[in-house]
Enzyme design. Structure first.
Site, short mmCIF file in Angstrom:
data_model
loop_
_atom_site.label_atom_id
_atom_site.label_comp_id
_atom_site.label_asym_id
_atom_site.label_seq_id
_atom_site.Cartn_x
_atom_site.Cartn_y
_atom_site.Cartn_z
N ASP A 29 0.86 -1.19 0.00
CA ASP A 29 0.00 0.00 0.00
C ASP A 29 0.90 1.24 0.00
OD1 ASP A 29 -3.20 0.57 1.13
OD2 ASP A 29 -1.76 2.22 1.04
N ILE A 30 0.54 2.20 -0.84
CA ILE A 30 1.38 3.40 -0.99
C ILE A 30 1.32 4.30 0.25
CG2 ILE A 30 -0.30 4.97 -2.04
CD1 ILE A 30 1.81 5.54 -4.23
N HIS A 93 -10.11 -5.29 -3.26
CA HIS A 93 -8.80 -5.56 -2.68
C HIS A 93 -8.93 -5.91 -1.21
CE1 HIS A 93 -9.64 -1.23 -2.50
NE2 HIS A 93 -9.01 -1.21 -1.32
P1 5GP Z 1 -9.84 1.52 0.22
O1 5GP Z 1 -10.40 1.56 -1.18
O2 5GP Z 1 -9.69 0.12 0.74
O3 5GP Z 1 -10.65 2.39 1.16
O4 5GP Z 1 -8.39 2.17 0.20
C1 5GP Z 1 -7.56 2.01 -0.92
C2 5GP Z 1 -6.13 1.79 -0.49
O5 5GP Z 1 -5.33 1.78 -1.65
C3 5GP Z 1 -5.57 2.87 0.44
O6 5GP Z 1 -5.00 2.26 1.58
C4 5GP Z 1 -4.53 3.58 -0.43
O7 5GP Z 1 -3.39 4.01 0.30
C5 5GP Z 1 -4.16 2.53 -1.46
N1 5GP Z 1 -3.78 3.10 -2.75
C6 5GP Z 1 -4.48 4.02 -3.46
N2 5GP Z 1 -3.85 4.31 -4.62
C7 5GP Z 1 -2.74 3.54 -4.64
C8 5GP Z 1 -1.68 3.40 -5.60
O8 5GP Z 1 -1.64 4.03 -6.66
N3 5GP Z 1 -0.69 2.52 -5.29
C9 5GP Z 1 -0.70 1.79 -4.12
N4 5GP Z 1 0.32 0.95 -3.93
N5 5GP Z 1 -1.68 1.90 -3.21
C10 5GP Z 1 -2.70 2.77 -3.45
#
Ligand code: 5GP
Length: 130
Positions: A29-30, A93
């Protein structure tokens, strides 16, 4: 329009890859909650995790299990927590988060800032333990 995670799958956006097979990808996660915070995604884009068909969902969990065991071997923790939110990225995810207590998996807390070398070294260490 393709999700940001589909762009990662297609190599249009970089990621720190941890594991991959024909159908699934795991990468850091980034904006990690803790070191080793990893995302597991299906390569085929589906927004909501419970819209994935049963067989693929089962396979995704088995893939995530393998990655979680490797995270557990790599990052000192009580266990690897799993969470599904999907509030930000509309591509299913699973978050795998090495935790020592509930605070480690509190998504409202400030995220860690890691440099590229740290991301690289964590990803490589987890991959070696798979
Ligand atoms: P959620 O959709 O589960 O609420 O959060 C999405 C997750 O994806 C977050 O923890 C965010 O930091 C991560 N994320 C969003 N964009 C990117 C990206 O471009 N690269 C990576 N490695 N993680 C990402």
């Amino acid at each position: 329009m393709a999700s940001i995670f589909t762009k990662i799958v297609n190599g249009e956006i970089p990621c720190h890859k941890v594991a991959e097979d024909d159908n699934f990808l795991a990468f850091l996660d980034i904006n990690p909650l803790v070191k080793g915070h990893t995302l597991v995604i299906p390569k085929k884009e589906t927004d909501y995790i419970f819209d994935i068909d049963d067989r693929e969902l089962g396979e995704m969990m088995v893939f995530a299990k393998k990655v979680a065991k490797a995270i557990d071997k790599t990052i000192p923790c009580s266990r690897v927590g799993i969470a599904v939110l999907g509030l930000e990225v509309p591509h299913a995810h699973i978050h795998l988060v090495p935790i020592n207590g509930i605070y480690d998996i509190d998504f409202s807390k400030p995220k860690l800032k890691l440099d590229q070398d740290e991301f690289l070294s964590i990803a490589e260490s987890i991959t070696k333990n798979i």
